[in-house]
Design a protein around this motif. Structure first.
Motif, PDB file in Angstrom:
ATOM      1  N   PRO A 197      26.007  23.927  88.640  1.00 10.89           N
ATOM      2  CA  PRO A 197      26.615  24.743  89.706  1.00 10.89           C
ATOM      3  C   PRO A 197      27.240  23.895  90.809  1.00 10.89           C
ATOM      4  O   PRO A 197      28.301  24.246  91.352  1.00 10.89           O
ATOM      5  N   ALA A 198      26.608  22.770  91.153  1.00 11.44           N
ATOM      6  CA  ALA A 198      27.171  21.898  92.189  1.00 11.44           C
ATOM      7  C   ALA A 198      28.479  21.269  91.726  1.00 11.44           C
ATOM      8  O   ALA A 198      29.428  21.131  92.509  1.00 11.44           O
ATOM      9  N   LEU A 199      28.536  20.892  90.454  1.00 12.66           N
ATOM     10  CA  LEU A 199      29.782  20.342  89.917  1.00 12.66           C
ATOM     11  C   LEU A 199      30.878  21.407  89.921  1.00 12.66           C
ATOM     12  O   LEU A 199      32.031  21.124  90.266  1.00 12.66           O
ATOM     13  N   ALA A 200      30.517  22.619  89.545  1.00  8.19           N
ATOM     14  CA  ALA A 200      31.501  23.707  89.551  1.00  8.19           C
ATOM     15  C   ALA A 200      32.025  23.968  90.958  1.00  8.19           C
ATOM     16  O   ALA A 200      33.212  24.287  91.146  1.00  8.19           O
ATOM     17  N   ALA A 201      31.159  23.816  91.959  1.00 12.16           N
ATOM     18  CA  ALA A 201      31.582  24.037  93.353  1.00 12.16           C
ATOM     19  C   ALA A 201      32.603  22.987  93.787  1.00 12.16           C
ATOM     20  O   ALA A 201      33.522  23.281  94.565  1.00 12.16           O
ATOM     21  N   ILE A 202      32.470  21.767  93.289  1.00 14.95           N
ATOM     22  CA  ILE A 202      33.450  20.726  93.616  1.00 14.95           C
ATOM     23  C   ILE A 202      34.813  21.088  93.037  1.00 14.95           C
ATOM     24  O   ILE A 202      35.842  20.990  93.716  1.00 14.95           O
ATOM     25  N   GLY A 203      34.828  21.532  91.788  1.00 17.61           N
ATOM     26  CA  GLY A 203      36.089  21.957  91.187  1.00 17.61           C
ATOM     27  C   GLY A 203      36.717  23.127  91.915  1.00 17.61           C
ATOM     28  O   GLY A 203      37.934  23.160  92.135  1.00 17.61           O
ATOM     29  N   ALA A 204      35.892  24.098  92.329  1.00 19.96           N
ATOM     30  CA  ALA A 204      36.403  25.267  93.032  1.00 19.96           C
ATOM     31  C   ALA A 204      36.974  24.884  94.392  1.00 19.96           C
ATOM     32  O   ALA A 204      38.036  25.376  94.797  1.00 19.96           O
ATOM     33  N   ARG A 205      36.290  23.995  95.111  1.00 22.18           N
ATOM     34  CA  ARG A 205      36.790  23.550  96.416  1.00 22.18           C
ATOM     35  C   ARG A 205      38.110  22.798  96.269  1.00 22.18           C
ATOM     36  O   ARG A 205      39.050  22.988  97.051  1.00 22.18           O
ATOM     37  N   SER A 206      38.203  21.965  95.246  1.00 21.65           N
ATOM     38  CA  SER A 206      39.429  21.189  95.034  1.00 21.65           C
ATOM     39  C   SER A 206      40.613  22.098  94.754  1.00 21.65           C
ATOM     40  O   SER A 206      41.700  21.928  95.324  1.00 21.65           O
ATOM     41  N   ARG A 207      40.425  23.085  93.889  1.00 18.35           N
ATOM     42  CA  ARG A 207      41.519  24.007  93.567  1.00 18.35           C
ATOM     43  C   ARG A 207      41.896  24.845  94.784  1.00 18.35           C
ATOM     44  O   ARG A 207      43.077  25.147  95.000  1.00 18.35           O
ATOM     45  N   ALA A 208      40.904  25.230  95.590  1.00 19.03           N
ATOM     46  CA  ALA A 208      41.199  26.019  96.793  1.00 19.03           C
ATOM     47  C   ALA A 208      42.010  25.196  97.791  1.00 19.03           C
ATOM     48  O   ALA A 208      42.988  25.683  98.368  1.00 19.03           O
ATOM     49  N   ASP A 209      41.621  23.926  97.987  1.00 22.07           N
ATOM     50  CA  ASP A 209      42.356  23.060  98.907  1.00 22.07           C
ATOM     51  C   ASP A 209      43.769  22.795  98.404  1.00 22.07           C
ATOM     52  O   ASP A 209      44.701  22.631  99.210  1.00 22.07           O
TER      53      ASP A 209
END
Length: 349
Positions: free
Chosen positions: A158-170
């Motif tokens: 889940p923490a790795l997925a959150a990094i991907g989600a933050r990157s795409r949002a930015d």
């Protein structure tokens, strides 16, 4: 360091999954025109030119000589090339300007990943006797690193997925990014890495202009001064490394002066979400630091240009006053094998 040297301009392509209709030169030329136009310089005004690219990726020897058509090599120019990410070409140009042999430098890099299998091409970086014959691809090796981090309690899926989600949002605010918006759950590419944890395959190019001293201030309202830059390498054998840590990135950051004062921004070349975990720890980046506001390599990853783009993005934030002191990082090789760190600062406001 006897001269103050700064990034005074940065340009990049809009990164795309494929650019079959364009040659490397056709893809590169608009970027070169853009970066020169930002400063008002012409090719004849550039004291040194250095490029980064890969013959393996292009599929032909001395492929970089074709790209010189986009620069204009006549009348003769002072030129060099590295078979590395453009961040290392910038390092060479920086050392050239330090000698006083030139006051300005053009650095560019490009890569077209779409024509072939990048995962297969990158196996050529591996030890040719014991590892490369097994054909472990870049995603499989990154998955080994990610699993080692999970087993060590450093992160979880889940923490790795959150990094991907933050990157795409930015990346939503980055017109050049290849991927933006919500990350689909996706299937495992290689467990524990899913689609959102891995970089997109795409084509792109980037360029920066360096200038020294007063020349930098003439060309840019707020230059991004390179206060320190260093690069280091891990052991070639993956089996003798701790994949949950990056001593070479830490040492490069120390030698570049990154730990002397806090930075407000960090552009990390972390092609896989798990590698951001490793780099945050090695580079001592806490939650007060804005990491990869451009979206980073998870939003666009043109091989051979992605590291130079991290330096360019960090510099661009200083140019427009969005930051004052930034860390830029580039990597090459499997599992963060080689690491370059640059510290950029703007003049006090």
């Amino acid at each position: 360091m006897t001269r103050d040297i700064a990034v005074v301009a940065f340009a990049q392509t809009g990164h795309r999954r494929t650019s079959d209709e364009l040659s490397e030169v056709e893809m590169l030329m608009p970027v070169l025109h853009d970066v020169l136009d930002q400063t008002g310089l012409k090719t004849a005004d550039i004291g040194f030119t250095c490029s980064g690219s890969s013959d393996y990726l292009a599929g032909r020897a001395f492929s970089f000589t074709l790209a010189l058509d986009g620069v204009g090599a006549w009348p003769p120019i002072s030129e060099s090339h590295v078979e590395m990410d453009g961040a290392w070409a910038l390092y060479e140009a920086w050392t050239k300007l330090l000698t006083g042999d030139a006051d300005t430098a053009l650095v560019y890099a490009y890569g077209k990943s779409s024509p072939g299998s990048v995962r297969d091409v990158l196996t050529r970086q591996l030890d040719p006797y014991y590892v490369a014959p097994l054909w472990p691809d870049s995603v499989a090796l990154a998955a080994l690193q990610a699993q080692a981090l999970i087993d060590a309690g450093e992160t979880d899926e889940p923490a790795l997925a959150a990094i991907g989600a933050r990157s795409r949002a930015d990346a939503g605010g980055n017109a050049h990014a290849q991927l933006r918006g919500p990350v689909p759950q996706g299937e495992y590419l290689v467990r524990p890495l899913r689609t959102g944890d891995c970089p997109p395959i795409g084509d792109g190019a980037a360029a920066v202009i360096l200038a020294a001293g007063d020349r930098a201030r003439e060309l840019c309202a707020r230059p991004a001064w390179i206060r320190g830059i260093d690069h280091r390498i891990e052991a070639h054998g993956l089996g003798v490394r701790d994949l949950t840590d990056s001593p070479s990135a830490r040492l490069a950051a120390e030698k570049a002066g990154a730990f002397e004062r806090p930075v407000d921004t960090a552009e990390l070349h972390a092609p896989f979400s798990s590698q951001e975990v490793v780099l945050r720890k090695a580079l001592r980046l806490d939650d007060s630091v804005c990491v990869n506001p451009s979206g980073g390599a998870l939003a666009a990853h043109p091989i051979m240009a992605a590291g130079l783009i991290r330096i360019g993005e960090a510099a661009a934030r200083i140019h427009r006053g969005a930051g004052d002191r930034a860390l830029a990082h580039a990597t090459s090789g499997p599992c963060l094998q080689q690491n370059l760190v640059a510290v950029l600062e703007g003049d006090p406001r």
